[in-house]
Design a protein around this motif. Sequence first.
Motif, PDB file in Angstrom:
ATOM      1  N   ARG A  25       0.849  -1.194   0.000  1.00 22.42           N
ATOM      2  CA  ARG A  25       0.000   0.000   0.000  1.00 22.42           C
ATOM      3  C   ARG A  25       0.881   1.239   0.000  1.00 22.42           C
ATOM      4  N   VAL A  26       0.482   2.235  -0.795  1.00 23.60           N
ATOM      5  CA  VAL A  26       1.122   3.547  -0.730  1.00 23.60           C
ATOM      6  C   VAL A  26       0.042   4.590  -0.487  1.00 23.60           C
ATOM      7  N   ARG A  64      -5.575   9.966 -10.652  1.00 21.45           N
ATOM      8  CA  ARG A  64      -5.817   9.923  -9.195  1.00 21.45           C
ATOM      9  C   ARG A  64      -6.214  11.318  -8.752  1.00 21.45           C
ATOM     10  N   THR A  65      -7.394  11.433  -8.146  1.00 22.76           N
ATOM     11  CA  THR A  65      -7.911  12.741  -7.765  1.00 22.76           C
ATOM     12  C   THR A  65      -7.509  13.111  -6.344  1.00 22.76           C
ATOM     13  N   THR A  67      -4.986   6.757  -1.527  1.00 20.40           N
ATOM     14  CA  THR A  67      -4.425   5.485  -1.059  1.00 20.40           C
ATOM     15  C   THR A  67      -4.538   4.458  -2.174  1.00 20.40           C
ATOM     16  N   LEU A  68      -3.433   3.811  -2.489  1.00 19.95           N
ATOM     17  CA  LEU A  68      -3.401   2.779  -3.518  1.00 19.95           C
ATOM     18  C   LEU A  68      -2.941   1.473  -2.883  1.00 19.95           C
ATOM     19  N   TYR A 128       3.558   1.242   3.018  1.00 19.16           N
ATOM     20  CA  TYR A 128       3.165   0.331   4.089  1.00 19.16           C
ATOM     21  C   TYR A 128       3.220  -1.114   3.606  1.00 19.16           C
ATOM     22  N   ALA A 129       3.354  -2.042   4.554  1.00 21.71           N
ATOM     23  CA  ALA A 129       3.389  -3.461   4.219  1.00 21.71           C
ATOM     24  C   ALA A 129       2.042  -3.912   3.655  1.00 21.71           C
ATOM     25  N   SER A 130       0.951  -3.393   4.199  1.00 28.44           N
ATOM     26  CA  SER A 130      -0.367  -3.770   3.669  1.00 28.44           C
ATOM     27  C   SER A 130      -1.379  -2.672   3.981  1.00 28.44           C
TER      28      SER A 130
END
Length: 146
Positions: A63-64, A101-102, A112-113, A144-146
């Motif tokens: 996750r970013v 991405r808005t 968040t992706l 992030y890891a997830s």
Amino acid sequence: MTTDAATNSDLARGRSTSESSHVQSYGSGNVVDGDANSYWESANNAFPQWVQVDLGAARTVGRVVLKLPPSSAWGARTQTIAVTGSTDGSSFGTLVGAAGRTFDPSTGNSVTLTFGAAQARYVRITVTGNTGWPAGQLAALEVYAS
């Protein structure tokens, strides 16, 4: 070697960064400094542009979170963004394909992706368009890891 961290821990905070370009004092280090009002801004009218973070070792990422400054002075905009990852810094694989991405200050100017867990030491954000300014812009790149 793979190092796994707590799921809610920002793996990018304080890590070293690099970029395709920047203007004035808006360098890539601003995306990992924890200050929502400092930001990276690439050269104008020169897409594609990118900013990346070196996590220090290959880590599991899933996750970013991308942010722009929260001020309403930053009008809503859509940036075309792709996320890629690499274990060696030279060969990058797609984590999230390019799409609009808005970012909207009324909802925190944050995107968040999430994606399938992958191993990466380097996480790169590539910007190929921006409806609010002719450059790539990011205040935070959190990983992030997830």
